[in-house]
Design a protein around this motif. Structure first.
Motif, PDB file in Angstrom:
ATOM      1  N   VAL A 112      27.704  29.389  10.527  1.00  0.00           N
ATOM      2  CA  VAL A 112      29.095  29.737  10.277  1.00  0.00           C
ATOM      3  C   VAL A 112      29.654  30.717  11.311  1.00  0.00           C
ATOM      4  O   VAL A 112      30.792  30.573  11.760  1.00  0.00           O
ATOM      5  N   MET A 113      28.876  31.719  11.704  1.00  0.00           N
ATOM      6  CA  MET A 113      29.405  32.795  12.549  1.00  0.00           C
ATOM      7  C   MET A 113      29.944  32.328  13.907  1.00  0.00           C
ATOM      8  O   MET A 113      30.998  32.811  14.328  1.00  0.00           O
ATOM      9  N   PRO A 114      29.286  31.427  14.623  1.00  0.00           N
ATOM     10  CA  PRO A 114      29.891  31.000  15.891  1.00  0.00           C
ATOM     11  C   PRO A 114      31.267  30.353  15.711  1.00  0.00           C
ATOM     12  O   PRO A 114      32.163  30.548  16.538  1.00  0.00           O
ATOM     13  N   ASP A 115      31.439  29.617  14.624  1.00  0.00           N
ATOM     14  CA  ASP A 115      32.736  28.985  14.389  1.00  0.00           C
ATOM     15  C   ASP A 115      33.794  30.027  14.032  1.00  0.00           C
ATOM     16  O   ASP A 115      34.962  29.871  14.379  1.00  0.00           O
ATOM     17  N   LEU A 116      33.391  31.090  13.327  1.00  0.00           N
ATOM     18  CA  LEU A 116      34.348  32.134  12.980  1.00  0.00           C
ATOM     19  C   LEU A 116      34.714  32.999  14.186  1.00  0.00           C
ATOM     20  O   LEU A 116      35.863  33.397  14.346  1.00  0.00           O
ATOM     21  N   LEU A 117      33.740  33.313  15.010  1.00  0.00           N
ATOM     22  CA  LEU A 117      33.975  34.260  16.101  1.00  0.00           C
ATOM     23  C   LEU A 117      34.596  33.641  17.347  1.00  0.00           C
ATOM     24  O   LEU A 117      35.317  34.311  18.069  1.00  0.00           O
ATOM     25  N   LEU A 118      34.306  32.388  17.610  1.00  0.00           N
ATOM     26  CA  LEU A 118      34.766  31.770  18.852  1.00  0.00           C
ATOM     27  C   LEU A 118      35.933  30.824  18.591  1.00  0.00           C
ATOM     28  O   LEU A 118      35.916  30.044  17.653  1.00  0.00           O
ATOM     29  N   GLY A 177      35.692  28.369  22.583  1.00  0.00           N
ATOM     30  CA  GLY A 177      34.563  28.792  23.398  1.00  0.00           C
ATOM     31  C   GLY A 177      34.581  30.251  23.806  1.00  0.00           C
ATOM     32  O   GLY A 177      33.678  30.709  24.485  1.00  0.00           O
ATOM     33  N   GLU A 178      35.601  31.005  23.404  1.00  0.00           N
ATOM     34  CA  GLU A 178      35.641  32.426  23.748  1.00  0.00           C
ATOM     35  C   GLU A 178      36.149  33.239  22.567  1.00  0.00           C
ATOM     36  O   GLU A 178      36.864  32.739  21.707  1.00  0.00           O
ATOM     37  N   PHE A 179      35.772  34.508  22.552  1.00  0.00           N
ATOM     38  CA  PHE A 179      36.183  35.402  21.470  1.00  0.00           C
ATOM     39  C   PHE A 179      37.594  35.900  21.720  1.00  0.00           C
ATOM     40  O   PHE A 179      37.916  36.391  22.799  1.00  0.00           O
ATOM     41  N   THR A 180      38.454  35.744  20.709  1.00  0.00           N
ATOM     42  CA  THR A 180      39.805  36.298  20.759  1.00  0.00           C
ATOM     43  C   THR A 180      40.027  37.112  19.499  1.00  0.00           C
ATOM     44  O   THR A 180      39.699  36.659  18.391  1.00  0.00           O
ATOM     45  N   PRO A 181      40.579  38.314  19.614  1.00  0.00           N
ATOM     46  CA  PRO A 181      40.743  39.159  18.428  1.00  0.00           C
ATOM     47  C   PRO A 181      41.756  38.616  17.423  1.00  0.00           C
ATOM     48  O   PRO A 181      41.686  38.948  16.248  1.00  0.00           O
ATOM     49  N   LEU A 182      42.694  37.788  17.855  1.00  0.00           N
ATOM     50  CA  LEU A 182      43.679  37.232  16.929  1.00  0.00           C
ATOM     51  C   LEU A 182      43.307  35.827  16.467  1.00  0.00           C
ATOM     52  O   LEU A 182      44.174  35.015  16.169  1.00  0.00           O
ATOM     53  N   ASN A 183      42.024  35.562  16.393  1.00  0.00           N
ATOM     54  CA  ASN A 183      41.534  34.275  15.927  1.00  0.00           C
ATOM     55  C   ASN A 183      41.807  34.157  14.423  1.00  0.00           C
ATOM     56  O   ASN A 183      41.344  34.995  13.648  1.00  0.00           O
ATOM     57  N   PRO A 184      42.565  33.154  13.977  1.00  0.00           N
ATOM     58  CA  PRO A 184      42.869  33.038  12.547  1.00  0.00           C
ATOM     59  C   PRO A 184      41.625  32.841  11.681  1.00  0.00           C
ATOM     60  O   PRO A 184      41.566  33.350  10.559  1.00  0.00           O
ATOM     61  N   LYS A 185      40.622  32.135  12.198  1.00  0.00           N
ATOM     62  CA  LYS A 185      39.399  31.923  11.411  1.00  0.00           C
ATOM     63  C   LYS A 185      38.653  33.230  11.213  1.00  0.00           C
ATOM     64  O   LYS A 185      38.101  33.477  10.141  1.00  0.00           O
ATOM     65  N   PHE A 186      38.638  34.086  12.229  1.00  0.00           N
ATOM     66  CA  PHE A 186      37.962  35.376  12.127  1.00  0.00           C
ATOM     67  C   PHE A 186      38.668  36.276  11.110  1.00  0.00           C
ATOM     68  O   PHE A 186      38.032  36.921  10.280  1.00  0.00           O
ATOM     69  N   ALA A 187      40.005  36.317  11.161  1.00  0.00           N
ATOM     70  CA  ALA A 187      40.774  37.125  10.210  1.00  0.00           C
ATOM     71  C   ALA A 187      40.566  36.618   8.787  1.00  0.00           C
ATOM     72  O   ALA A 187      40.374  37.414   7.850  1.00  0.00           O
ATOM     73  N   ALA A 188      40.575  35.296   8.599  1.00  0.00           N
ATOM     74  CA  ALA A 188      40.353  34.731   7.261  1.00  0.00           C
ATOM     75  C   ALA A 188      38.937  35.052   6.775  1.00  0.00           C
ATOM     76  O   ALA A 188      38.741  35.346   5.598  1.00  0.00           O
ATOM     77  N   GLY A 189      37.972  35.012   7.676  1.00  0.00           N
ATOM     78  CA  GLY A 189      36.601  35.362   7.299  1.00  0.00           C
ATOM     79  C   GLY A 189      36.474  36.808   6.866  1.00  0.00           C
ATOM     80  O   GLY A 189      35.752  37.125   5.916  1.00  0.00           O
ATOM     81  N   LEU A 190      37.167  37.706   7.550  1.00  0.00           N
ATOM     82  CA  LEU A 190      37.148  39.117   7.141  1.00  0.00           C
ATOM     83  C   LEU A 190      37.782  39.310   5.767  1.00  0.00           C
ATOM     84  O   LEU A 190      37.281  40.081   4.948  1.00  0.00           O
TER      85      LEU A 190
END
Length: 108
Positions: free
Chosen positions: A54-60, A63-76
């Motif tokens: 799960v984590m690579p899909d949430l963080l990337l 192919g790169e890390f962006t702080p405004l990634n909607p998946k990352f914000a939803a995961g948090l």
């Protein structure tokens, strides 16, 4: 010709490895007990495997890390809500809400 032989040798070795590792627990039975430290460590294997998927899909994102990634914000949001309220449906609903709002609002 030899490539085909090596392919069948590889298949046979993989089959023997699979049968050997899975069959060892059946053949050894109670005599083949794992040490307690290893049993405790194996309790974390499912969580580690799930997070590795799960984590690579949430963080990337692309192919790169962006702080405004909607998946990352939803995961948090899902993590915070799940730890706070212990409700099985609330993290899903709020996480999907955050994901949809961020995708619509940011044009993704």
């Amino acid at each position: 010709m030899t490539e085909g032989v090596w392919l069948w040798v590889a298949f046979a070795l993989m089959a023997m490895t699979t049968v050997g590792t899975r069959g060892s627990f059946i053949l050894l039975g109670e005599k083949g007990r794992l040490p307690p430290a290893l049993q405790r460590a194996l309790r974390y294997a499912p969580a580690a495997a799930l997070s590795a998927l799960v984590m690579p899909d949430l963080l990337l994102d692309g192919g790169e890390f962006t702080p405004l990634n909607p998946k990352f914000a939803a995961g948090l949001v899902v993590l915070a809500v799940a730890l706070r309220w212990r409700n099985p449906w609330l993290p899903f609903i709020l996480g999907m809400g955050v994901l949809l709002v961020m995708r619509k609002g940011l044009g993704w």
